[in-house]
Write an enzyme that holds these catalytic residues in place. Structure first.
Site, PDB file in Angstrom:
ATOM      1  N   HIS A 238       0.842  -1.198   0.000  1.00 52.78           N
ATOM      2  CA  HIS A 238       0.000   0.000   0.000  1.00 52.78           C
ATOM      3  C   HIS A 238       0.876   1.246   0.000  1.00 52.78           C
ATOM      4  O   HIS A 238       2.067   1.187   0.269  1.00 52.78           O
ATOM      5  CB  HIS A 238      -0.932   0.005   1.227  1.00 52.78           C
ATOM      6  CG  HIS A 238      -0.206   0.016   2.538  1.00 52.78           C
ATOM      7  ND1 HIS A 238       0.178  -1.141   3.175  1.00 52.78           N
ATOM      8  CD2 HIS A 238       0.229   1.041   3.327  1.00 52.78           C
ATOM      9  CE1 HIS A 238       0.804  -0.837   4.303  1.00 52.78           C
ATOM     10  NE2 HIS A 238       0.856   0.468   4.412  1.00 52.78           N
ATOM     11  N   GLY A 239       0.247   2.356  -0.348  1.00 52.30           N
ATOM     12  CA  GLY A 239       0.945   3.638  -0.387  1.00 52.30           C
ATOM     13  C   GLY A 239      -0.062   4.761  -0.378  1.00 52.30           C
ATOM     14  O   GLY A 239      -1.248   4.553  -0.073  1.00 52.30           O
TER      15      GLY A 239
ATOM     16  N   PHE B 275      -1.378   6.206  -2.800  1.00 50.20           N
ATOM     17  CA  PHE B 275      -2.348   6.031  -3.884  1.00 50.20           C
ATOM     18  C   PHE B 275      -3.489   5.110  -3.482  1.00 50.20           C
ATOM     19  O   PHE B 275      -4.585   5.187  -4.028  1.00 50.20           O
ATOM     20  CB  PHE B 275      -1.647   5.424  -5.100  1.00 50.20           C
ATOM     21  CG  PHE B 275      -0.986   4.114  -4.793  1.00 50.20           C
ATOM     22  CD1 PHE B 275      -1.703   2.929  -4.820  1.00 50.20           C
ATOM     23  CD2 PHE B 275       0.356   4.063  -4.445  1.00 50.20           C
ATOM     24  CE1 PHE B 275      -1.097   1.718  -4.509  1.00 50.20           C
ATOM     25  CE2 PHE B 275       0.965   2.860  -4.140  1.00 50.20           C
ATOM     26  CZ  PHE B 275       0.230   1.687  -4.169  1.00 50.20           C
ATOM     27  N   GLY B 276      -3.238   4.171  -2.552  1.00 49.89           N
ATOM     28  CA  GLY B 276      -4.202   3.143  -2.216  1.00 49.89           C
ATOM     29  C   GLY B 276      -3.484   1.862  -1.857  1.00 49.89           C
ATOM     30  O   GLY B 276      -2.499   1.889  -1.117  1.00 49.89           O
TER      31      GLY B 276
ATOM     32  N   LYS C 247      -3.935  -2.864  -8.530  1.00 50.43           N
ATOM     33  CA  LYS C 247      -3.704  -1.610  -7.816  1.00 50.43           C
ATOM     34  C   LYS C 247      -5.034  -0.871  -7.741  1.00 50.43           C
ATOM     35  O   LYS C 247      -5.574  -0.451  -8.758  1.00 50.43           O
ATOM     36  CB  LYS C 247      -2.658  -0.770  -8.560  1.00 50.43           C
ATOM     37  CG  LYS C 247      -2.247   0.530  -7.872  1.00 50.43           C
ATOM     38  CD  LYS C 247      -1.156   1.210  -8.685  1.00 50.43           C
ATOM     39  CE  LYS C 247      -0.675   2.502  -8.037  1.00 50.43           C
ATOM     40  NZ  LYS C 247       0.412   3.149  -8.831  1.00 50.43           N
TER      41      LYS C 247
ATOM     42  N   ASP D  21      10.582   8.100 -10.628  1.00 48.28           N
ATOM     43  CA  ASP D  21      10.510   7.556  -9.261  1.00 48.28           C
ATOM     44  C   ASP D  21      11.216   6.198  -9.196  1.00 48.28           C
ATOM     45  O   ASP D  21      10.692   5.245  -8.628  1.00 48.28           O
ATOM     46  CB  ASP D  21       9.055   7.426  -8.810  1.00 48.28           C
ATOM     47  CG  ASP D  21       8.914   7.369  -7.289  1.00 48.28           C
ATOM     48  OD1 ASP D  21       9.895   7.722  -6.586  1.00 48.28           O
ATOM     49  OD2 ASP D  21       7.845   6.969  -6.801  1.00 48.28           O
TER      50      ASP D  21
END
Length: 299
Positions: free
Chosen positions: A36-37, A39-40, A57, A151
């Site tokens: 997770h992060g 973003f979701g 995702k 990234d």
């Protein structure tokens, strides 16, 4: 006056074409969260009919700045679905349900960062070399299309069961080069990205810098300046000399590779294509003799 399309609207045929029509809860089962992060979350899942294991995702566009979130999600879908390279994660489809986008991709066992955490030790030089080869191949492909990842770090480098390296997470990617947005993860960010708002633009060489930082991360388990807060790290990256490997035990070739990636002046920094060709001249296969053996950690 232009009509502003509300987030989640599929009235635009070009947007509607990005999404499958089925209910994803009926298409996939056995969902288990594996990451997770901001973003979701990312889930392990299995296609009900084909039995193929995939990664999903899930990204919600509800809440504040929903319009911006929706546009960012559409940008990532378009970016990923147009990639065709063995070293970029493969797109499998996209679904929309209850203000959440399900972005379906090929399943990978984990990231290079996961391996460091599982084994609680740095990678060996041969393993780092094999990962660098795959990354450079994927980056050279992106850069040839005028795209920038923005990234690159161990957490965004995935590995399949047979050891294939896959660049992943294109949420920060730029579809055009040069670019000038302040985007990325601070500790891996190139100096010219930090300075771009004041001093102009940057190109795909920012990914080469991030790869150099990733090499240090894989060799030392953390990127430089990781003991600082993000703002202090950004200042040091922009103002200080480029970081180096802290241990002299690494080979001269590896140290030179990292030093080449971390040239502060972008014109002095080689392109991904150049680094890849140099690696080929040195015979990457010799560096892959101990290609990393990935353990299947429990999901």
């Amino acid at each position: 006056m232009a009509t502003i399309t509300r987030p989640g609207s599929l009235r635009n045929p070009e947007v509607a074409d990005l999404f499958e029509r089925e209910d994803p809860d009926r298409v996939f089962d056995d969902l288990r969260e594996i990451g997770h992060g901001s973003f979701g979350a990312v889930y392990y899942a299995r296609h009900v009919t084909s039995k193929e294991v995939v990664a999903i995702k899930k990204m919600s566009y509800n809440g504040k700045q929903s319009a911006e979130k929706w546009q960012d999600i559409l940008k990532e879908i378009r970016f990923l679905r147009n990639l065709r390279h063995p070293n970029t994660v493969t797109y499998r489809g996209c679904y929309l349900k209850e203000s959440t986008v399900w972005l379906v991709m090929e399943y990978c066992l984990g990231s290079a960062s996961d391996i460091i955490e599982v084994h609680r030790q740095p990678l060996r030089e041969e393993e780092i070399s094999a990962i660098c080869e795959g990354c450079l191949s994927g980056l050279a492909y992106l850069h040839s299309l005028g795209k920038i990842h923005r990234d690159v770090k161990a957490g965004n480098i995935l590995l399949t069961e047979n050891g294939t390296v896959k660049l992943a997470d294109f949420g920060s990617a730029s579809i055009a080069s040069p670019a000038n947005s302040f985007v990325g993860t601070p500790y891996w960010m190139a100096p010219e990205v930090i300075l771009a708002m004041d001093e102009g633009q940057y190109d795909g060489k920012v990914d080469v810098w991030s790869l150099g930082i990733t090499c240090i991360e894989l060799a030392e388990r953390k990127p430089p300046y990781f003991n600082m807060n993000a703002m202090s790290a950004l200042y040091h990256i922009a103002q200080n000399v480029a970081p180096k490997m802290s241990s002299p035990e690494w080979s001269k070739e590896f140290q030179h590779f990292v030093e080449s990636c971390l040239q502060k002046n972008p014109p002095d920094r080689p392109t991904s294509a150049r680094l890849l060709s140099v690696g080929t001249e040195c015979n990457w296969n010799l560096l892959r003799t101990l290609l990393i053996q990935i353990e299947k950690w429990e999901l």
